[in-house]
Enzyme design. Structure first.
Site, short mmCIF file in Angstrom:
data_model
loop_
_atom_site.label_atom_id
_atom_site.label_comp_id
_atom_site.label_asym_id
_atom_site.label_seq_id
_atom_site.Cartn_x
_atom_site.Cartn_y
_atom_site.Cartn_z
N CYS A 194 0.82 -1.22 0.00
CA CYS A 194 0.00 0.00 0.00
C CYS A 194 0.85 1.27 0.00
O CYS A 194 1.64 1.51 0.91
CB CYS A 194 -0.96 -0.06 1.19
SG CYS A 194 -1.36 1.49 1.96
N CYS A 241 0.41 3.88 2.82
CA CYS A 241 0.98 3.36 4.07
C CYS A 241 2.47 3.68 4.14
O CYS A 241 3.00 4.03 5.18
CB CYS A 241 0.79 1.85 4.19
SG CYS A 241 -0.93 1.33 4.03
N CYS A 278 -7.40 16.06 -18.47
CA CYS A 278 -8.05 14.78 -18.18
C CYS A 278 -7.51 13.64 -19.03
O CYS A 278 -7.53 13.70 -20.26
CB CYS A 278 -9.55 14.98 -18.35
SG CYS A 278 -10.44 13.63 -19.09
N CYS A 305 -9.76 11.95 -21.60
CA CYS A 305 -10.03 12.83 -22.74
C CYS A 305 -8.91 12.72 -23.76
O CYS A 305 -9.14 12.68 -24.97
CB CYS A 305 -10.14 14.29 -22.29
SG CYS A 305 -11.41 14.58 -21.04
#
Ligand SMILES: *[C@@H]1O[C@H](CO)[C@@H](O)[C@H](O)[C@H]1NC(C)=O
Ligand SMILES: *[C@@H]1O[C@H](CO)[C@@H](O)[C@H](O)[C@H]1NC(C)=O
Length: 531
Positions: free
Chosen positions: A77, A80, A424, A427
């Site tokens: 993770c 983390c 984006c 996009c």
């Protein structure tokens, strides 16, 4: 069955056999005197000051540490890993001052029984266990940096407010910080005082005091239970009287403290912006100036003069166009050369308002402008870029706010529009297919393929909430709009166009991304990863 009994049973099941209420255990594993008796349950592993717990050692750790913060993490993770050094630093800070508080971690991947028991669904998840109570941990909602984590624990292990006995103590506390909040309660054991202390546990960026001393009520001119915010600026002090019938409402007090701890006029920058948005004041009035110009600076006096009556309703913010604030200018569709100027924004609707052209920035004009907007006498404006001279010269047409209506709702044309944001990724991914579509249909007189940058152009007809958004505006009367929600490739686009805005079967597509790349900084949570 009462909680205590359940707890004992649970511990028996888990093989813990130590007595309850034993009090704080020794800090280091090597000094543990009961080692012989509980060989397999003792926490023996420690990494950078963090206890490493497992299903075999958790019960014992809870028993030994009356204030235990446990992080559930997974080896892969990312958030983390970001938290790890801060978590260790917090442990070091606390080790020096709070003998009863410990920080621990559990590898959730290796301990599925524990993640299930504590309903851990994402990493990292932090839970705070008090007095060995395994059944009712408190969810950790504090910051993800060392000092914040330590302060969150301090305010739970100790008191969240300094108890004040006399004027000297009160003055010392008030003098120590720019903003200090003191609760004056006749009865420190009542619910209002408890609500005040609970709020102080989480409002980590403010300093709190508490008193029940009649001498202090008198010194500060109070006769009833009141929370007073003392500040070294603006009005100097703001009172929040506790409602005698309804009691202290934490939400009301929290909003009051956020509102009154802000300066009447706040300069926008990376430090102040989280506060500006967290204050949840319904409207913002922005003054855009170039701080290097003396005539612009002189406008600040009038701006500040107009602010007091609007406290809590309109937050007055100064934006220096010369500083790194281009994103703010873009958001309001302004150029730096337009300073000095004002913009008003309703934070709920994000509707934006501008004063009449040529309006002077004086206290009287600012006051009148705010009243006019608040009473609905000013029409909001929509952002629009200028229509590019070559907007219809290529197969793919460029639309902006100013030519959108005329093109999209042209009754003789079928218009297919991509609403995008420049940053984006989805996009960008679909851009070649969109170009190819425009190329393919360029000789169809009744078909228009277009695109519109929805971050720089707002539409009267509808708001664009995610990117990319694809909409089809069929020819004919009635301003019809059909949302396109299928696969974003040339073949599917073509099928859709050829059948006049229909598709045989809906195919799933990836979720569009949210309209804004960044949300205002949120100090209480950070990124999380799904389990
Ligand atoms: C922070 O984020 C959480 C979860 O998204 C939200 O509930 C909370 O209101 C946010 N806090 C602020 C100050 O924006
Ligand atoms: C601010 O004013 C200074 C001085 O006139 C000028 O050099 C600078 O370009 C201005 N900044 C902006 C962003 O317009």
């Amino acid at each position: 069955m009462d909680g205590q009994l359940l707890l004992v049973l649970l511990l028996l099941l888990l093989g813990a056999s130590g007595p309850w209420g034993q009090g704080p255990g020794p800090e280091g594993p090597s000094e543990e005197p009961l080692k012989e008796e509980f060989p397999e349950e003792k926490v023996t592993e420690e990494e950078n000051g963090i206890l490493v717990l497992s299903r075999r050692t958790l019960a014992r750790a809870l028993q030994e540490h009356p204030a235990l913060l446990v992080e559930f993490y997974a080896p892969w993770c990312g958030p983390c890993k970001v938290l790890a050094p801060e978590y260790s630093k917090a442990a070091a800070l606390l080790a020096a001052e709070l003998a009863t508080a410990r920080l621990a971690k559990v590898d959730g991947h290796a301990e599925p029984e524990l993640t299930e028991e504590f309903s851990v669904t994402e990493y990292p998840t932090l839970k705070f266990f008090r007095d060995g109570d395994r059944l009712h941990p408190e969810e950790y909602t504090g910051p993800r940096e060392a000092e914040g984590i330590a302060e969150w624990l301090r305010r739970r292990v100790g008191s969240s407010a300094t108890r004040l006995e006399n004027e000297e103590g009160a003055r010392a506390l008030i003098d120590a910080q720019d903003v200090v909040v003191i609760g004056f309660f006749q009865d420190l054991q009542d619910e209002d005082a408890a609500a005040f202390l609970a709020l102080a546990q989480d409002a980590l960026d403010m300093t709190f005091g508490l008193t029940d001393q009649p001498e202090l009520f008198q010194k500060f001119g109070l006769t009833k239970d009141t929370v007073v915010l003392f500040k070294k600026f603006d009005e100097g002090r703001a009172d929040f009287p506790v409602d005698e019938e309804l009691g202290l409402d934490q939400g009301d007090l929290s909003r009051f403290l956020l509102t009154h701890s802000m300066h009447l006029v706040t300069e926008f920058n990376s430090q102040t912006s989280p506060k500006i948005f967290a204050a949840k004041i319904p409207n913002h009035l922005l003054l855009f100036i170039n701080q290097t110009l003396a005539p612009h600076q002189e406008l600040l006096a009038g701006f500040g003069e107009a602010a007091p009556p609007f406290r809590g309703q309109v937050l007055f913010v100064v934006v220096d166009v010369g500083a790194d604030n281009d994103h703010v200018l873009r958001y309001f569709g302004l150029g730096a050369e337009e300073a000095p100027t004002l913009r008003f924004i309703d934070m709920d609707t994000t509707k934006k308002y501008a004063p009449a052209a040529g309006e002077l920035v004086t206290a009287a004009a600012i006051t009148a402008f705010c009243h006019a907007v608040l009473s609905g006498q000013v029409k909001h404006y929509h952002l629009s870029q200028e229509v590019p001279p070559d907007w219809d010269q290529r197969p793919l047409k460029t639309l902006v706010g100013k030519n959108f209506e005329q093109v999209a709702f042209d009754e003789t044309k079928n218009v297919f529009i991509k609403f995008y944001a420049p940053w984006c990724p989805h996009c960008k991914e679909m851009a070649p297919a969109w170009e190819a579509l425009a190329e393919k249909y360029k000789d169809h007189e009744d078909i228009v393929i277009a695109e519109l940058d929805a971050t720089a152009n707002e539409l009267e007809a509808f708001a664009v909430h995610s990117f990319p958004t694809l909409k089809y505006f069929p020819a004919g009367p009635g301003r019809k709009v059909i949302d396109y929600k299928s696969t974003r490739d040339l073949e599917t686009f073509s099928k859709f166009l050829d059948s006049g805005g229909q598709l045989p079967a809906e195919e799933p597509t990836e979720e569009p991304v949210a309209p804004f790349p960044e949300t205002p900084a949120n100090s209480t949570t950070g990124p999380k990863e799904e389990l």
